[in-house]
Write a protein that holds these residues in place. Structure first.
Motif, PDB file in Angstrom:
ATOM      1  N   ILE A 143       0.851  -1.182   0.000  1.00  0.00           N
ATOM      2  CA  ILE A 143       0.000   0.000   0.000  1.00  0.00           C
ATOM      3  C   ILE A 143       0.890   1.237   0.000  1.00  0.00           C
ATOM      4  N   PRO A 144       0.710   2.141  -0.979  1.00  0.00           N
ATOM      5  CA  PRO A 144       1.527   3.367  -0.994  1.00  0.00           C
ATOM      6  C   PRO A 144       1.301   4.185   0.280  1.00  0.00           C
ATOM      7  N   ASP A 145       2.326   4.911   0.712  1.00  0.00           N
ATOM      8  CA  ASP A 145       2.239   5.700   1.949  1.00  0.00           C
ATOM      9  C   ASP A 145       1.061   6.663   1.945  1.00  0.00           C
ATOM     10  N   THR A 146       0.770   7.291   0.813  1.00  0.00           N
ATOM     11  CA  THR A 146      -0.352   8.233   0.783  1.00  0.00           C
ATOM     12  C   THR A 146      -1.665   7.513   1.051  1.00  0.00           C
ATOM     13  N   GLN A 147      -1.837   6.327   0.493  1.00  0.00           N
ATOM     14  CA  GLN A 147      -3.048   5.537   0.731  1.00  0.00           C
ATOM     15  C   GLN A 147      -3.107   5.079   2.182  1.00  0.00           C
ATOM     16  N   LEU A 148      -1.979   4.640   2.716  1.00  0.00           N
ATOM     17  CA  LEU A 148      -1.927   4.182   4.105  1.00  0.00           C
ATOM     18  C   LEU A 148      -2.303   5.312   5.062  1.00  0.00           C
ATOM     19  N   ASN A 149      -1.838   6.519   4.799  1.00  0.00           N
ATOM     20  CA  ASN A 149      -2.186   7.661   5.643  1.00  0.00           C
ATOM     21  C   ASN A 149      -3.677   7.973   5.578  1.00  0.00           C
ATOM     22  N   ARG A 150      -4.274   7.866   4.391  1.00  0.00           N
ATOM     23  CA  ARG A 150      -5.719   8.085   4.275  1.00  0.00           C
ATOM     24  C   ARG A 150      -6.479   7.004   5.046  1.00  0.00           C
ATOM     25  N   ASP A 151      -6.037   5.766   4.924  1.00  0.00           N
ATOM     26  CA  ASP A 151      -6.674   4.663   5.651  1.00  0.00           C
ATOM     27  C   ASP A 151      -6.542   4.876   7.150  1.00  0.00           C
ATOM     28  N   ARG A 152      -5.367   5.293   7.586  1.00  0.00           N
ATOM     29  CA  ARG A 152      -5.120   5.507   9.018  1.00  0.00           C
ATOM     30  C   ARG A 152      -6.055   6.588   9.558  1.00  0.00           C
ATOM     31  N   SER A 153      -6.194   7.666   8.821  1.00  0.00           N
ATOM     32  CA  SER A 153      -7.064   8.754   9.242  1.00  0.00           C
ATOM     33  C   SER A 153      -8.518   8.278   9.332  1.00  0.00           C
ATOM     34  N   ALA A 154      -8.975   7.537   8.339  1.00  0.00           N
ATOM     35  CA  ALA A 154     -10.352   7.016   8.348  1.00  0.00           C
ATOM     36  C   ALA A 154     -10.542   6.032   9.495  1.00  0.00           C
ATOM     37  N   TYR A 155      -9.529   5.223   9.768  1.00  0.00           N
ATOM     38  CA  TYR A 155      -9.628   4.244  10.863  1.00  0.00           C
ATOM     39  C   TYR A 155      -9.713   4.964  12.209  1.00  0.00           C
ATOM     40  N   VAL A 156      -8.880   5.965  12.416  1.00  0.00           N
ATOM     41  CA  VAL A 156      -8.900   6.719  13.674  1.00  0.00           C
ATOM     42  C   VAL A 156     -10.265   7.390  13.856  1.00  0.00           C
ATOM     43  N   THR A 157     -10.806   7.960  12.797  1.00  0.00           N
ATOM     44  CA  THR A 157     -12.135   8.573  12.873  1.00  0.00           C
ATOM     45  C   THR A 157     -13.175   7.523  13.238  1.00  0.00           C
ATOM     46  N   PHE A 158     -13.088   6.348  12.645  1.00  0.00           N
ATOM     47  CA  PHE A 158     -13.999   5.245  12.972  1.00  0.00           C
ATOM     48  C   PHE A 158     -13.911   4.874  14.449  1.00  0.00           C
ATOM     49  N   VAL A 159     -12.698   4.695  14.957  1.00  0.00           N
ATOM     50  CA  VAL A 159     -12.520   4.300  16.365  1.00  0.00           C
ATOM     51  C   VAL A 159     -13.080   5.374  17.295  1.00  0.00           C
ATOM     52  N   LYS A 160     -12.835   6.628  16.971  1.00  0.00           N
ATOM     53  CA  LYS A 160     -13.386   7.714  17.803  1.00  0.00           C
ATOM     54  C   LYS A 160     -14.917   7.709  17.760  1.00  0.00           C
ATOM     55  N   THR A 161     -15.484   7.479  16.596  1.00  0.00           N
ATOM     56  CA  THR A 161     -16.939   7.427  16.448  1.00  0.00           C
ATOM     57  C   THR A 161     -17.513   6.265  17.259  1.00  0.00           C
ATOM     58  N   LEU A 162     -16.868   5.112  17.182  1.00  0.00           N
ATOM     59  CA  LEU A 162     -17.312   3.947  17.951  1.00  0.00           C
ATOM     60  C   LEU A 162     -17.205   4.230  19.448  1.00  0.00           C
ATOM     61  N   HIS A 163     -16.110   4.826  19.860  1.00  0.00           N
ATOM     62  CA  HIS A 163     -15.914   5.161  21.281  1.00  0.00           C
ATOM     63  C   HIS A 163     -17.039   6.075  21.786  1.00  0.00           C
ATOM     64  N   LEU A 164     -17.441   7.041  20.977  1.00  0.00           N
ATOM     65  CA  LEU A 164     -18.509   7.957  21.386  1.00  0.00           C
ATOM     66  C   LEU A 164     -19.838   7.226  21.603  1.00  0.00           C
ATOM     67  N   GLN A 165     -20.005   6.084  20.960  1.00  0.00           N
ATOM     68  CA  GLN A 165     -21.217   5.271  21.166  1.00  0.00           C
ATOM     69  C   GLN A 165     -21.072   4.323  22.344  1.00  0.00           C
ATOM     70  N   LEU A 166     -19.867   3.843  22.592  1.00  0.00           N
ATOM     71  CA  LEU A 166     -19.653   2.859  23.660  1.00  0.00           C
ATOM     72  C   LEU A 166     -19.516   3.493  25.034  1.00  0.00           C
ATOM     73  N   ALA A 167     -18.812   4.606  25.125  1.00  0.00           N
ATOM     74  CA  ALA A 167     -18.513   5.213  26.421  1.00  0.00           C
ATOM     75  C   ALA A 167     -19.761   5.537  27.249  1.00  0.00           C
ATOM     76  N   PRO A 168     -20.793   6.162  26.683  1.00  0.00           N
ATOM     77  CA  PRO A 168     -21.983   6.454  27.499  1.00  0.00           C
ATOM     78  C   PRO A 168     -22.698   5.186  27.993  1.00  0.00           C
ATOM     79  N   ARG A 169     -22.439   4.071  27.315  1.00  0.00           N
ATOM     80  CA  ARG A 169     -23.052   2.802  27.708  1.00  0.00           C
ATOM     81  C   ARG A 169     -22.153   2.043  28.694  1.00  0.00           C
ATOM     82  N   HIS A 170     -21.009   2.642  29.039  1.00  0.00           N
ATOM     83  CA  HIS A 170     -20.009   2.023  29.919  1.00  0.00           C
ATOM     84  C   HIS A 170     -19.504   0.701  29.342  1.00  0.00           C
ATOM     85  N   LYS A 171     -19.242   0.707  28.039  1.00  0.00           N
ATOM     86  CA  LYS A 171     -18.751  -0.471  27.327  1.00  0.00           C
ATOM     87  C   LYS A 171     -17.325  -0.219  26.874  1.00  0.00           C
ATOM     88  N   HIS A 172     -16.609  -1.290  26.680  1.00  0.00           N
ATOM     89  CA  HIS A 172     -15.216  -1.227  26.242  1.00  0.00           C
ATOM     90  C   HIS A 172     -15.144  -1.135  24.728  1.00  0.00           C
TER      91      HIS A 172
END
Length: 172
Positions: A143-172
């Protein structure tokens, strides 16, 4: 004077149960060795049973023996009776091709992020699980570095979005 000892940090000790070795895994979890065993040391069990769909859904792996809600409940009850958290684990290994499928995972977390987060939370809630574990892997050497950086950014956004749904439910 002697300072009081620092408060102990809660450590997470987790294992995974793969879809191809459910009974073998439970046998090992129940084993005691001189009165000690995994059930006395683990804090979390990840049920590595779910795949993402390319449209952002989730489904139970079908390449092995069928995994029923009753089977999942049996494991959840066993864990909860021992104070062990049991979490949904979604992974991107395609049993048909015998390879990790990064494009498949990326389609779920990047292209269909909101749908994927909602599907994970709904399945976790439906089965009375304690959280979500993401096990997406891929060989990034091609995977070219530019693609990997885009994937990384999208993944981090996904994890943050998931966390915002789990935290109020007191879930891991």
């Amino acid at each position: 004077s002697v300072a009081a000892p620092a408060a102990a940090t809660q450590r997470m000790v987790m294992t995974w149960i793969p879809p191809y070795a459910i009974n073998e895994s439970l046998t090992q979890l129940k084993a005691l060795h001189s009165g000690a065993g995994p059930s006395k040391a683990l804090t979390h069990i990840a049920l590595q049973f779910w795949h993402p769909t390319s449209s952002g859904g989730v489904h139970v792996a079908t390449a092995y023996d069928p995994i029923s809600d009753a089977e999942i409940k049996r494991i959840v009850d066993w864990g909860h009776n021992r104070g062990i958290k049991v979490v949904l684990c979604v992974y991107n290994f395609d049993e048909t091709t015998r390879q990790r499928d990064w494009a498949w995972a990326k389609s779920a977390f990047a292209t269909h992020r909101a749908t994927f987060v909602a599907a994970l939370v709904a399945e976790m809630t439906r089965l009375v699980l304690d959280g979500v574990n993401i096990d997406f892997e891929g060989d990034d050497t091609d995977i070219p570095d530019t693609q990997l950086n885009r994937d990384r950014s999208a993944y981090v956004t996904f994890v943050k979005t998931l966390h915002l749904q789990l935290a109020p439910r007191h879930k891991h």
